[in-house]
Enzyme design. Structure first.
Site, PDB file in Angstrom:
ATOM      1  N   LYS A 157     133.418 110.230  66.196  1.00  0.00           N
ATOM      2  CA  LYS A 157     132.186 111.043  66.092  1.00  0.00           C
ATOM      3  C   LYS A 157     130.988 110.318  66.704  1.00  0.00           C
ATOM      4  O   LYS A 157     130.164 110.926  67.377  1.00  0.00           O
ATOM      5  CB  LYS A 157     131.893 111.380  64.614  1.00  0.00           C
ATOM      6  CG  LYS A 157     132.998 112.187  63.939  1.00  0.00           C
ATOM      7  CD  LYS A 157     132.752 112.368  62.466  1.00  0.00           C
ATOM      8  CE  LYS A 157     132.856 111.113  61.658  1.00  0.00           C
ATOM      9  NZ  LYS A 157     134.193 110.492  61.603  1.00  0.00           N
TER      10      LYS A 157
ATOM     11  N   GLN B 234     132.695 110.855  57.956  1.00  0.00           N
ATOM     12  CA  GLN B 234     134.041 111.071  57.409  1.00  0.00           C
ATOM     13  C   GLN B 234     134.728 112.217  58.179  1.00  0.00           C
ATOM     14  O   GLN B 234     134.419 112.412  59.335  1.00  0.00           O
ATOM     15  CB  GLN B 234     133.995 111.357  55.905  1.00  0.00           C
ATOM     16  CG  GLN B 234     133.581 110.160  55.050  1.00  0.00           C
ATOM     17  CD  GLN B 234     132.087 109.898  55.027  1.00  0.00           C
ATOM     18  OE1 GLN B 234     131.304 110.794  54.786  1.00  0.00           O
ATOM     19  NE2 GLN B 234     131.697 108.674  55.272  1.00  0.00           N
TER      20      GLN B 234
ATOM     21  N   GLY C   6     131.387 104.419  59.409  1.00  0.00           N
ATOM     22  CA  GLY C   6     131.250 103.389  60.435  1.00  0.00           C
ATOM     23  C   GLY C   6     131.398 104.079  61.777  1.00  0.00           C
ATOM     24  O   GLY C   6     132.493 104.521  62.115  1.00  0.00           O
ATOM     25  N   HIS C   7     130.295 104.240  62.489  1.00  0.00           N
ATOM     26  CA  HIS C   7     130.319 104.959  63.767  1.00  0.00           C
ATOM     27  C   HIS C   7     130.048 103.959  64.887  1.00  0.00           C
ATOM     28  O   HIS C   7     128.986 103.342  64.920  1.00  0.00           O
ATOM     29  CB  HIS C   7     129.284 106.089  63.762  1.00  0.00           C
ATOM     30  CG  HIS C   7     129.595 107.145  62.740  1.00  0.00           C
ATOM     31  ND1 HIS C   7     128.853 108.277  62.583  1.00  0.00           N
ATOM     32  CD2 HIS C   7     130.591 107.237  61.819  1.00  0.00           C
ATOM     33  CE1 HIS C   7     129.383 109.013  61.615  1.00  0.00           C
ATOM     34  NE2 HIS C   7     130.424 108.391  61.129  1.00  0.00           N
TER      35      HIS C   7
ATOM     36  N   ASP D 294     136.944 108.655  61.403  1.00  0.00           N
ATOM     37  CA  ASP D 294     137.165 107.730  62.532  1.00  0.00           C
ATOM     38  C   ASP D 294     137.742 108.413  63.760  1.00  0.00           C
ATOM     39  O   ASP D 294     138.478 107.803  64.547  1.00  0.00           O
ATOM     40  CB  ASP D 294     138.093 106.569  62.097  1.00  0.00           C
ATOM     41  CG  ASP D 294     137.508 105.776  60.946  1.00  0.00           C
ATOM     42  OD1 ASP D 294     136.275 105.697  60.857  1.00  0.00           O
ATOM     43  OD2 ASP D 294     138.285 105.254  60.133  1.00  0.00           O
TER      44      ASP D 294
HETATM   45  P1  GDP Z   1     133.781 107.603  63.887  1.00  0.00           P
HETATM   46  O1  GDP Z   1     133.715 107.059  62.502  1.00  0.00           O
HETATM   47  O2  GDP Z   1     134.359 108.972  63.933  1.00  0.00           O
HETATM   48  O3  GDP Z   1     132.470 107.507  64.620  1.00  0.00           O
HETATM   49  O4  GDP Z   1     134.825 106.673  64.654  1.00  0.00           O
HETATM   50  P2  GDP Z   1     134.862 105.060  64.638  1.00  0.00           P
HETATM   51  O5  GDP Z   1     133.718 104.538  65.416  1.00  0.00           O
HETATM   52  O6  GDP Z   1     135.036 104.542  63.255  1.00  0.00           O
HETATM   53  O7  GDP Z   1     136.250 104.815  65.358  1.00  0.00           O
HETATM   54  C1  GDP Z   1     136.484 105.308  66.624  1.00  0.00           C
HETATM   55  C2  GDP Z   1     136.787 104.138  67.549  1.00  0.00           C
HETATM   56  O8  GDP Z   1     137.331 104.652  68.740  1.00  0.00           O
HETATM   57  C3  GDP Z   1     135.573 103.342  67.971  1.00  0.00           C
HETATM   58  O9  GDP Z   1     135.917 102.006  68.117  1.00  0.00           O
HETATM   59  C4  GDP Z   1     135.182 103.964  69.331  1.00  0.00           C
HETATM   60  O10 GDP Z   1     134.510 103.052  70.173  1.00  0.00           O
HETATM   61  C5  GDP Z   1     136.536 104.281  69.861  1.00  0.00           C
HETATM   62  N1  GDP Z   1     136.651 105.413  70.777  1.00  0.00           N
HETATM   63  C6  GDP Z   1     136.083 106.649  70.707  1.00  0.00           C
HETATM   64  N2  GDP Z   1     136.559 107.464  71.674  1.00  0.00           N
HETATM   65  C7  GDP Z   1     137.460 106.718  72.365  1.00  0.00           C
HETATM   66  C8  GDP Z   1     138.329 106.987  73.454  1.00  0.00           C
HETATM   67  O11 GDP Z   1     138.397 108.094  73.978  1.00  0.00           O
HETATM   68  N3  GDP Z   1     139.132 105.962  73.882  1.00  0.00           N
HETATM   69  C9  GDP Z   1     139.105 104.728  73.310  1.00  0.00           C
HETATM   70  N4  GDP Z   1     139.893 103.785  73.792  1.00  0.00           N
HETATM   71  N5  GDP Z   1     138.316 104.441  72.283  1.00  0.00           N
HETATM   72  C10 GDP Z   1     137.518 105.429  71.806  1.00  0.00           C
HETATM   73  P1  IMO Z   2     133.595 107.662  59.224  1.00  0.00           P
HETATM   74  O1  IMO Z   2     132.261 108.366  59.175  1.00  0.00           O
HETATM   75  C1  IMO Z   2     137.481 106.899  57.451  1.00  0.00           C
HETATM   76  C2  IMO Z   2     137.734 107.094  53.062  1.00  0.00           C
HETATM   77  C3  IMO Z   2     138.037 105.806  52.317  1.00  0.00           C
HETATM   78  C4  IMO Z   2     138.722 106.353  51.073  1.00  0.00           C
HETATM   79  C5  IMO Z   2     137.961 107.640  50.802  1.00  0.00           C
HETATM   80  C6  IMO Z   2     136.849 107.485  49.767  1.00  0.00           C
HETATM   81  O2  IMO Z   2     133.528 106.314  59.849  1.00  0.00           O
HETATM   82  O3  IMO Z   2     134.643 108.537  59.800  1.00  0.00           O
HETATM   83  P2  IMO Z   2     134.455 106.342  49.742  1.00  0.00           P
HETATM   84  O4  IMO Z   2     134.045 104.930  50.015  1.00  0.00           O
HETATM   85  O5  IMO Z   2     133.792 107.362  50.596  1.00  0.00           O
HETATM   86  O6  IMO Z   2     134.346 106.686  48.281  1.00  0.00           O
HETATM   87  O7  IMO Z   2     136.042 106.376  50.080  1.00  0.00           O
HETATM   88  O8  IMO Z   2     137.421 108.052  52.038  1.00  0.00           O
HETATM   89  N1  IMO Z   2     136.560 107.040  53.972  1.00  0.00           N
HETATM   90  C7  IMO Z   2     136.655 106.985  55.307  1.00  0.00           C
HETATM   91  N2  IMO Z   2     137.728 106.901  56.124  1.00  0.00           N
HETATM   92  N3  IMO Z   2     136.235 107.005  57.971  1.00  0.00           N
HETATM   93  C8  IMO Z   2     135.151 107.121  57.178  1.00  0.00           C
HETATM   94  O9  IMO Z   2     133.928 107.364  57.675  1.00  0.00           O
HETATM   95  C9  IMO Z   2     135.324 107.078  55.772  1.00  0.00           C
HETATM   96  N4  IMO Z   2     134.488 107.157  54.729  1.00  0.00           N
HETATM   97  C10 IMO Z   2     135.260 107.141  53.631  1.00  0.00           C
HETATM   98  O10 IMO Z   2     138.882 104.955  53.058  1.00  0.00           O
HETATM   99  O11 IMO Z   2     140.050 106.719  51.331  1.00  0.00           O
HETATM  100 MG    MG Z   3     134.378 105.381  61.436  1.00  0.00          MG
END
Ligand code: GDP
Ligand code: IMO
Ligand code: MG
Length: 436
Positions: free
Chosen positions: A16, A223, A40-41, A13
């Site tokens: 990416k 991840q 979850g991206h 999170d």
């Molecule tokens: P990922 O799994 O690495 O793709 O990250 P996620 O999408 O799960 O979580 C990142 C969150 O941060 C998302 O809601 C993005 O829209 C948000 N985000 C990414 N870069 C920035 C930033 O520079 N500022 C803010 N406020 N939000 C950001």
């Molecule tokens: P993105 O791509 C954050 C964490 C889960 C748990 C562990 C194992 O959005 O960054 P799993 O379901 O893979 O067997 O869970 O890894 N986890 C993540 N945490 N972002 C993710 O993906 C994750 N994918 C798995 O919370 O601790």
């Molecule tokens: Mg994510």
């Protein structure tokens, strides 16, 4: 040119999706190389928010070919929901699924829950998407790959054998009831297989063709480094190689094909799931950052645990991924605090520890040592956008000092800085797709 990996340096999170989407507008191909529906991206385009679980973050661009690589475990039902949602929004991306990718089936979900429950303190707090059991089947050669899934007679034959085994494990070992009969699963899933069949094609060949033709290729990590099955904080991680090496095995290319490895760094720490986080903030500052940043899981909605930035993690990530550049995110979210802390190293007994230790037991015995930084003011949505337009020098000087300190300590240059969720909220210091 080039071929670039975008990888999470922390606990997932990091942002990416946003970073890949930024680059993807000019990329020819985006390949997801690990994980499945656990990811979850989030991508924000104007008023619209997209949440991709399986789909590569290049799906919003017509010119980009989006590949679900062989390293993934794919939940066909969820993938179809994602594709259908895009189609309903009038977006029809080019999607190709590797015939070597594995299929997540209903017994994987049941086993994920059952195993977590039995693990007690060792449970990782999984996303319950069947990820661990699906990768376990892959390693035990009990898995079903897309090449088999889309051939009805092979799928049926393998399912018959596997269903009997899984039923016995679920009922006999875990004492749980499994409701899906073989016939029911076959009927439902062969329908998904039929619908997905047109998307399945030899992606390894396609990726090699793209590289040979000097196309711009992005390998999208899911991840983060600390969740990697080998290099992460075992057993509190996921079941695949999320680090840059996984980009090779998960897409079918050799390490020599890769030109850049970009590590996405959230300027603080966040984590969903269990396991030690040395810099965790269980106080009002943690709550402030969580609330300000809307730090709740994209996949499960769980509140993310928040902590100060942790340099031992980043130094470790730089090594195990071979990072060539850093992409910082959330500079806007961390604003508005008087003082910030960065963990420069840990104290473990009498030892100074500068890089993540091998095991969670050692990490639990570590105490973070901090350096304090002055915070920077919140420029507000419009202010951050303005700063992004003007460039690096328009960032508050305290923010620049903070980022430069991290980059220096990690020994990796800054390529990009994100000051908001949108593509326009981005400052580029090095453009990886610039013609040489
Ligand atoms: P990922 O799994 O690495 O793709 O990250 P996620 O999408 O799960 O979580 C990142 C969150 O941060 C998302 O809601 C993005 O829209 C948000 N985000 C990414 N870069 C920035 C930033 O520079 N500022 C803010 N406020 N939000 C950001
Ligand atoms: P993105 O791509 C954050 C964490 C889960 C748990 C562990 C194992 O959005 O960054 P799993 O379901 O893979 O067997 O869970 O890894 N986890 C993540 N945490 N972002 C993710 O993906 C994750 N994918 C798995 O919370 O601790
Ligand atoms: Mg994510």
């Amino acid at each position: 040119m080039p071929v670039a990996v975008v990888v999470g340096t922390q606990w997932g999170d990091e942002g990416k999706g946003k970073i890949v989407d930024y680059y993807a507008s000019r990329a020819d191909m985006v390949i997801r190389y690990c994980g499945g529906a656990n990811a979850g991206h989030t991508i924000v385009h104007g008023e619209k928010k997209f949440k991709f679980h399986h789909l590569p973050s290049g799906c919003l661009y017509r010119r980009t070919t989006n590949i679900l690589g062989n390293g993934m475990v794919v939940d066909p039902k969820k993938l179809l929901e994602e594709i259908d949602a895009l189609h309903s929004a009038g977006i029809r991306p080019k999607i190709i699924i590797s015939p070597r990718a594995h299929v997540v089936l209903p017994y994987h979900f049941v086993l994920d829950g059952a195993e977590e429950e039995r693990k007690g303190k060792m449970a990782a707090g999984t996303t319950k998407r069947g990820i661990g059991p699906a990768y376990a089947d892959k390693a035990a050669r009990f898995g079903i790959r897309f090449s088999e899934f889309i051939q009805p007679h092979i799928f049926r034959e393998k399912l018959r054998m596997l269903h009997q085994i899984k039923l016995r494990v679920i009922e006999g070992v875990y004492g749980m009831h499994f409701t899906g009969t073989e016939e029911e699963i076959y009927r439902e899933y062969s329908n998904y297989a039929q619908r997905l069949s047109p998307f399945v094609s030899d992606t390894t060949e396609l990726v090699h063709k793209a590289i040979a033709n000097k196309r711009k290729v992005l390998l999208e990590g899911a991840q983060g480094t600390m969740l990697d099955i080998d290099h992460g904080l075992y057993p509190y991680g996921t079941s695949s190689n999320t680090t840059a090496g996984g980009a090779c095995t998960g897409s079918g290319i050799g390490p020599t094909a890769i030109d850049e490895v970009i590590g996405v760094v959230k300027v603080y720490t966040s984590r969903v799931g269990t396991g030690p986080i040395p810099t965790e903030l269980s106080d009002t500052t943690g709550n402030f950052i969580r609330d300000k940043g809307g730090e709740y899981g994209t996949t499960t909605g769980r509140p993310r645990r928040i902590g100060w930035l942790d340099l031992p993690t980043l130094r470790y990530a730089a090594k195990v991924n071979g990072l060539t550049g850093l992409a910082f995110t959330r500079v806007d979210t961390l604003s508005g605090l008087d003082k910030l802390k960065v963990c420069t190293h840990y104290r473990c007994k009498d030892k100074k520890v500068v890089s993540t230790p091998v095991s969670y037991v050692e990490l639990e015995a570590c105490t973070p040592v901090y350096k304090e930084f002055p915070g920077w003011r919140d420029l507000g949505h419009v202010g951050w956008l303005e700063a992004a337009k003007k460039g690096y020098k328009a960032l508050p000087p305290q923010a620049r000092a903070y980022l430069e300190f991290i980059s220096r300590e990690v020994g990796v240059p800054i390529y990009l800085i994100s000051v908001g969720p949108g593509k326009e909220d981005t400052i580029v210091l090095k453009d990886i797709f610039k013609r040489k």
